[in-house]
Design a protein around this motif. Sequence first.
Motif, mmCIF file in Angstrom:
data_model
loop_
_atom_site.group_PDB
_atom_site.id
_atom_site.type_symbol
_atom_site.label_atom_id
_atom_site.label_comp_id
_atom_site.label_asym_id
_atom_site.label_seq_id
_atom_site.Cartn_x
_atom_site.Cartn_y
_atom_site.Cartn_z
ATOM 1 N N PHE A 104 19.849 -5.005 9.674
ATOM 2 C CA PHE A 104 20.202 -3.815 8.905
ATOM 3 C C PHE A 104 21.185 -2.932 9.657
ATOM 4 C CE2 PHE A 104 15.903 -5.071 7.606
ATOM 5 C CZ PHE A 104 16.111 -5.284 6.253
ATOM 6 N N GLN A 105 22.197 -3.547 10.231
ATOM 7 C CA GLN A 105 23.161 -2.791 11.035
ATOM 8 C C GLN A 105 24.314 -2.321 10.154
ATOM 9 O OE1 GLN A 105 24.117 -4.908 14.646
ATOM 10 N NE2 GLN A 105 21.980 -5.115 15.213
ATOM 11 N N ARG A 106 24.044 -1.235 9.440
ATOM 12 C CA ARG A 106 25.007 -0.612 8.550
ATOM 13 C C ARG A 106 24.964 0.894 8.751
ATOM 14 N NH1 ARG A 106 25.478 -5.337 8.033
ATOM 15 N NH2 ARG A 106 26.004 -6.552 6.171
ATOM 16 N N ILE A 107 26.071 1.550 8.492
ATOM 17 C CA ILE A 107 26.128 3.002 8.672
ATOM 18 C C ILE A 107 25.142 3.694 7.754
ATOM 19 C CG2 ILE A 107 27.614 5.029 8.466
ATOM 20 C CD1 ILE A 107 29.986 3.133 9.104
ATOM 21 N N MET A 108 25.087 3.270 6.499
ATOM 22 C CA MET A 108 24.212 3.932 5.538
ATOM 23 C C MET A 108 22.738 3.779 5.907
ATOM 24 S SD MET A 108 25.848 5.553 3.097
ATOM 25 C CE MET A 108 24.853 5.523 1.609
ATOM 26 N N THR A 109 22.340 2.593 6.384
ATOM 27 C CA THR A 109 20.946 2.419 6.769
ATOM 28 C C THR A 109 20.630 3.227 8.023
ATOM 29 O OG1 THR A 109 21.458 0.415 8.041
ATOM 30 C CG2 THR A 109 20.822 0.128 5.744
ATOM 31 N N ALA A 110 21.605 3.372 8.915
ATOM 32 C CA ALA A 110 21.391 4.188 10.117
ATOM 33 C C ALA A 110 21.180 5.653 9.753
ATOM 34 C CB ALA A 110 22.578 4.044 11.063
ATOM 35 N N LEU A 111 22.011 6.170 8.849
ATOM 36 C CA LEU A 111 21.864 7.563 8.418
ATOM 37 C C LEU A 111 20.495 7.797 7.791
ATOM 38 C CD1 LEU A 111 25.409 8.065 6.839
ATOM 39 C CD2 LEU A 111 24.557 9.187 8.909
ATOM 40 N N GLY A 112 20.082 6.862 6.929
ATOM 41 C CA GLY A 112 18.787 7.027 6.277
ATOM 42 C C GLY A 112 17.628 6.946 7.240
ATOM 43 N N SER A 113 17.682 5.983 8.169
ATOM 44 C CA SER A 113 16.551 5.823 9.099
ATOM 45 C C SER A 113 16.467 6.981 10.076
ATOM 46 C CB SER A 113 16.664 4.497 9.848
ATOM 47 O OG SER A 113 17.730 4.519 10.782
ATOM 48 N N GLY A 114 17.620 7.543 10.477
ATOM 49 C CA GLY A 114 17.593 8.705 11.354
ATOM 50 C C GLY A 114 16.979 9.909 10.676
ATOM 51 N N SER A 115 17.336 10.137 9.420
ATOM 52 C CA SER A 115 16.758 11.244 8.661
ATOM 53 C C SER A 115 15.248 11.055 8.492
ATOM 54 C CB SER A 115 17.427 11.335 7.285
ATOM 55 O OG SER A 115 18.817 11.555 7.410
ATOM 56 N N GLU A 116 14.844 9.832 8.173
ATOM 57 C CA GLU A 116 13.422 9.544 7.999
ATOM 58 C C GLU A 116 12.656 9.728 9.299
ATOM 59 O OE1 GLU A 116 10.530 5.868 6.517
ATOM 60 O OE2 GLU A 116 12.707 5.729 6.317
ATOM 61 N N ALA A 117 13.278 9.362 10.428
ATOM 62 C CA ALA A 117 12.621 9.516 11.722
ATOM 63 C C ALA A 117 12.312 10.985 12.019
ATOM 64 C CB ALA A 117 13.496 8.930 12.826
ATOM 65 N N ALA A 118 13.274 11.860 11.735
ATOM 66 C CA ALA A 118 13.046 13.293 11.974
ATOM 67 C C ALA A 118 11.937 13.819 11.075
ATOM 68 C CB ALA A 118 14.342 14.061 11.747
ATOM 69 N N LEU A 119 11.928 13.395 9.816
ATOM 70 C CA LEU A 119 10.873 13.842 8.905
ATOM 71 C C LEU A 119 9.510 13.313 9.336
ATOM 72 C CD1 LEU A 119 12.584 13.541 5.401
ATOM 73 C CD2 LEU A 119 12.009 15.631 6.666
ATOM 74 N N HIS A 120 9.488 12.102 9.870
ATOM 75 C CA HIS A 120 8.222 11.544 10.378
ATOM 76 C C HIS A 120 7.656 12.449 11.469
ATOM 77 C CE1 HIS A 120 5.403 8.223 11.437
ATOM 78 N NE2 HIS A 120 5.472 8.800 12.621
ATOM 79 N N ALA A 121 8.522 12.850 12.411
ATOM 80 C CA ALA A 121 8.061 13.747 13.478
ATOM 81 C C ALA A 121 7.622 15.088 12.914
ATOM 82 C CB ALA A 121 9.188 13.940 14.498
ATOM 83 N N TYR A 122 8.338 15.604 11.939
ATOM 84 C CA TYR A 122 8.004 16.900 11.322
ATOM 85 C C TYR A 122 6.623 16.853 10.680
ATOM 86 C CZ TYR A 122 8.183 20.697 7.900
ATOM 87 O OH TYR A 122 7.891 21.793 7.126
ATOM 88 N N TYR A 123 6.382 15.833 9.869
ATOM 89 C CA TYR A 123 5.092 15.742 9.192
ATOM 90 C C TYR A 123 3.964 15.425 10.174
ATOM 91 C CZ TYR A 123 7.595 15.879 4.746
ATOM 92 O OH TYR A 123 8.380 16.249 3.696
ATOM 93 N N ALA A 124 4.265 14.640 11.204
ATOM 94 C CA ALA A 124 3.227 14.293 12.176
ATOM 95 C C ALA A 124 2.765 15.527 12.953
ATOM 96 C CB ALA A 124 3.776 13.234 13.151
ATOM 97 N N THR A 125 3.695 16.421 13.306
ATOM 98 C CA THR A 125 3.291 17.628 14.036
ATOM 99 C C THR A 125 2.416 18.527 13.182
ATOM 100 O OG1 THR A 125 5.341 18.748 13.388
ATOM 101 C CG2 THR A 125 5.320 17.601 15.507
ATOM 102 N N ARG A 126 2.515 18.392 11.880
ATOM 103 C CA ARG A 126 1.708 19.205 10.969
ATOM 104 C C ARG A 126 0.519 18.434 10.406
ATOM 105 N NH1 ARG A 126 6.289 20.856 11.934
ATOM 106 N NH2 ARG A 126 7.006 23.007 11.658
ATOM 107 N N GLU A 127 0.286 17.247 10.968
ATOM 108 C CA GLU A 127 -0.848 16.409 10.594
ATOM 109 C C GLU A 127 -0.866 16.126 9.096
ATOM 110 O OE1 GLU A 127 -4.351 18.239 12.148
ATOM 111 O OE2 GLU A 127 -3.809 17.864 14.237
ATOM 112 N N LEU A 128 0.333 15.849 8.560
ATOM 113 C CA LEU A 128 0.455 15.578 7.130
ATOM 114 C C LEU A 128 0.699 14.105 6.838
ATOM 115 C CD1 LEU A 128 2.630 18.642 6.048
ATOM 116 C CD2 LEU A 128 0.181 18.304 5.722
ATOM 117 N N LEU A 129 0.684 13.269 7.887
ATOM 118 C CA LEU A 129 0.835 11.832 7.673
ATOM 119 C C LEU A 129 -0.526 11.202 7.440
ATOM 120 C CD1 LEU A 129 3.434 10.865 10.409
ATOM 121 C CD2 LEU A 129 3.835 11.175 7.977
ATOM 122 N N PRO A 130 -0.602 10.137 6.619
ATOM 123 C CA PRO A 130 -1.887 9.480 6.410
ATOM 124 C C PRO A 130 -2.413 8.855 7.684
ATOM 125 C CG PRO A 130 -0.096 8.166 5.491
ATOM 126 C CD PRO A 130 0.499 9.465 5.886
#
Length: 310
Positions: free
Chosen positions: A284-310
């Motif tokens: 999955f070495q594409r610019i668009m997939t990189a942009l999406g996965s980076g955004s998702e990674a930040a949101l993962h950390a955001y929700y995890a710090t607030r204990e909102l992940l399952p």
Amino acid sequence: MADTPPRTGSPTIHDADLIIIGGGPAGCAAARMAASVGMRSILVEPDRLCRNLYRIPALNNVLGGCTSGPELADSITTELKSTQLCRLELGRRAVELRAADDHVTVTLDTGTRLTAPYAVVATGVGPLQPRDVAWITAPSGLTLPPLWQADADDAEGRTLLVLGGDRPIGTFLRAHPTTETRLLVTYPAADEYKTEEIRDDPRVTLLPVEHLTLHPCEGATVTADAVDWGGRPCAVTADAVYVSIGNAPTAPPGDLSRDGNGYCPPTGQHPRIIVAGDLRSARFQRIMTALGSGSEAALHAYYATRELLP
């Protein structure tokens, strides 16, 4: 008056809410998304932001209106430098990543140690050389330029031997649609699917091989002996040689889980480490997939710090 020691149970003060290692599209997207939800980040990059985008002269698979890598890179860089919640550590390399139960520690090449609750690792990949693959025999110590470094004027009217069938070949052809050059593309069976987008270009001659032996360059001619998929020998002659073999993951030492090819799949990592971009997989070495996965990674950390992940 003596300093008052911290009270037991008081919250730990970190350098940031998120440390991002790697300043490509994935890392920059992570920093931008983190800022949008109020997270402070530190982005560590040994070079300039989006350095690999500057080598892509033409884009046809990225949304947003940018038609070249440099145009997209300049746009991303401008946005990151205006993102107040992101602190840029350019010219610095992460030399170690360690994860504990409640934080991560990133050590820089200056000896500085940074801590945060989470880290996004988006260090991407670097080009392979003939010595890195079993299907090529080449002179000892040989390092060849990747095809994207070939100058259109120098390539005009010449025959270029390309080792490997990786997708930057298509980028080169799209960027120089009127260049009268001939590409002799030698590639192993594993690269067969990658050649689909270039096989109809009249400037390309595909040479599937089991093995290729590259001889030392003498004068202005490049020669090689190859064995094709049917076991038949053939000789190859060209004016210059470039690599398009593929890439190898470049991850910092430390607490990262790697697969057999050196990639760092997101699953199986320490809960405090989030992998994004090209480092995840070769598929999955594409610019668009990189942009999406980076955004998702930040949101993962955001929700995890607030204990909102399952």
